[in-house]
Motif scaffolding. Structure first.
Motif, PDB file in Angstrom:
ATOM      1  N   MET A  44       0.897  -1.179   0.103  1.00 33.08           N
ATOM      2  CA  MET A  44      -0.008  -0.052   0.061  1.00 33.08           C
ATOM      3  C   MET A  44       0.996   1.345  -0.113  1.00 33.08           C
ATOM      4  N   HIS A  45       1.918   1.264   0.740  1.00 34.48           N
ATOM      5  CA  HIS A  45       2.708   2.388   1.038  1.00 34.48           C
ATOM      6  C   HIS A  45       3.499   2.710  -0.495  1.00 34.48           C
ATOM      7  N   GLU A  46       3.930   1.601  -1.272  1.00 31.56           N
ATOM      8  CA  GLU A  46       4.459   1.537  -2.398  1.00 31.56           C
ATOM      9  C   GLU A  46       3.702   2.278  -3.564  1.00 31.56           C
ATOM     10  N   ARG A  47       2.231   1.829  -3.325  1.00 33.59           N
ATOM     11  CA  ARG A  47       1.223   2.274  -4.381  1.00 33.59           C
ATOM     12  C   ARG A  47       1.158   3.832  -4.030  1.00 33.59           C
ATOM     13  N   ILE A  48       0.870   4.166  -3.060  1.00 37.22           N
ATOM     14  CA  ILE A  48       0.814   5.542  -2.533  1.00 37.22           C
ATOM     15  C   ILE A  48       1.813   6.479  -2.996  1.00 37.22           C
ATOM     16  N   ARG A  49       3.062   5.905  -2.815  1.00 35.10           N
ATOM     17  CA  ARG A  49       4.275   6.742  -3.278  1.00 35.10           C
ATOM     18  C   ARG A  49       4.302   6.964  -4.632  1.00 35.10           C
ATOM     19  N   ALA A  50       3.794   5.848  -5.307  1.00 33.03           N
ATOM     20  CA  ALA A  50       4.126   5.976  -6.782  1.00 33.03           C
ATOM     21  C   ALA A  50       2.803   6.789  -7.455  1.00 33.03           C
ATOM     22  N   ALA A  51       1.931   7.449  -6.896  1.00 33.48           N
ATOM     23  CA  ALA A  51       0.808   8.036  -7.127  1.00 33.48           C
ATOM     24  C   ALA A  51       1.132   9.211  -7.810  1.00 33.48           C
ATOM     25  N   PRO A  52       0.451   9.917  -8.950  1.00 31.02           N
ATOM     26  CA  PRO A  52       0.943  11.121  -9.428  1.00 31.02           C
ATOM     27  C   PRO A  52       0.503  12.156  -8.336  1.00 31.02           C
ATOM     28  N   GLU A  56       5.870  13.549  -0.165  1.00 31.40           N
ATOM     29  CA  GLU A  56       6.021  13.092   1.177  1.00 31.40           C
ATOM     30  C   GLU A  56       5.713  14.107   2.237  1.00 31.40           C
ATOM     31  N   PRO A  57       5.136  13.477   3.531  1.00 34.65           N
ATOM     32  CA  PRO A  57       4.562  14.203   4.434  1.00 34.65           C
ATOM     33  C   PRO A  57       5.827  14.878   5.599  1.00 34.65           C
ATOM     34  N   THR A  58       5.775  15.986   5.919  1.00 32.95           N
ATOM     35  CA  THR A  58       6.582  16.591   6.681  1.00 32.95           C
ATOM     36  C   THR A  58       7.009  15.865   8.158  1.00 32.95           C
ATOM     37  N   ALA A  63       4.497  13.182  12.710  1.00 34.64           N
ATOM     38  CA  ALA A  63       4.252  13.226  14.082  1.00 34.64           C
ATOM     39  C   ALA A  63       2.734  13.232  14.719  1.00 34.64           C
ATOM     40  N   LYS A  64       1.883  14.209  13.949  1.00 35.46           N
ATOM     41  CA  LYS A  64       0.357  14.396  14.189  1.00 35.46           C
ATOM     42  C   LYS A  64      -0.107  12.996  13.844  1.00 35.46           C
ATOM     43  N   ALA A  65       0.176  12.213  12.700  1.00 39.02           N
ATOM     44  CA  ALA A  65      -0.567  10.968  12.282  1.00 39.02           C
ATOM     45  C   ALA A  65      -0.056  10.126  13.203  1.00 39.02           C
ATOM     46  N   LEU A  66       0.971   9.913  13.825  1.00 38.20           N
ATOM     47  CA  LEU A  66       1.555   9.056  15.018  1.00 38.20           C
ATOM     48  C   LEU A  66       0.447   9.285  16.458  1.00 38.20           C
TER      49      LEU A  66
END
Length: 80
Positions: A44-52, A56-58, A63-66
């Motif tokens: 899933m991470h690879e697909r998200i990163r490959a999306a047009p 990349e999150p700051t 930190a907020k997501a965690l």
């Protein structure tokens, strides 16, 4: 072989067979559930990163997501 040696040997063989059957069952099911989850998350991470247009999150966003995840798990899986 004494009685206790025979019993120990039998228990060792039994434990080996139990471990072999568990491993075969996991193999047939596609592996350990946790390992399957991690593989799916990696894909899933690879697909998200490959999306047009993916950006990349700051560090602050990560930190907020965690924190959000920690809060969600605390609310849904509290030990109280």
């Amino acid at each position: 072989m004494t009685g206790s040696d025979h019993a120990s040997h039998w228990l060792e063989m039994l434990n080996t067979e139990i471990a072999r059957r568990r491993a075969a069952k996991l193999e047939a099911a596609g592996g350990d559930a946790r390992e399957r989850l991690y593989r799916e998350l990696d894909l899933m991470h690879e697909r998200i990163r490959a999306a047009p247009g993916y950006v990349e999150p700051t560090a602050a966003e990560k930190a907020k997501a965690l924190r959000d995840l920690d809060q969600w798990f605390a609310e849904h899986y509290s030990r109280g």
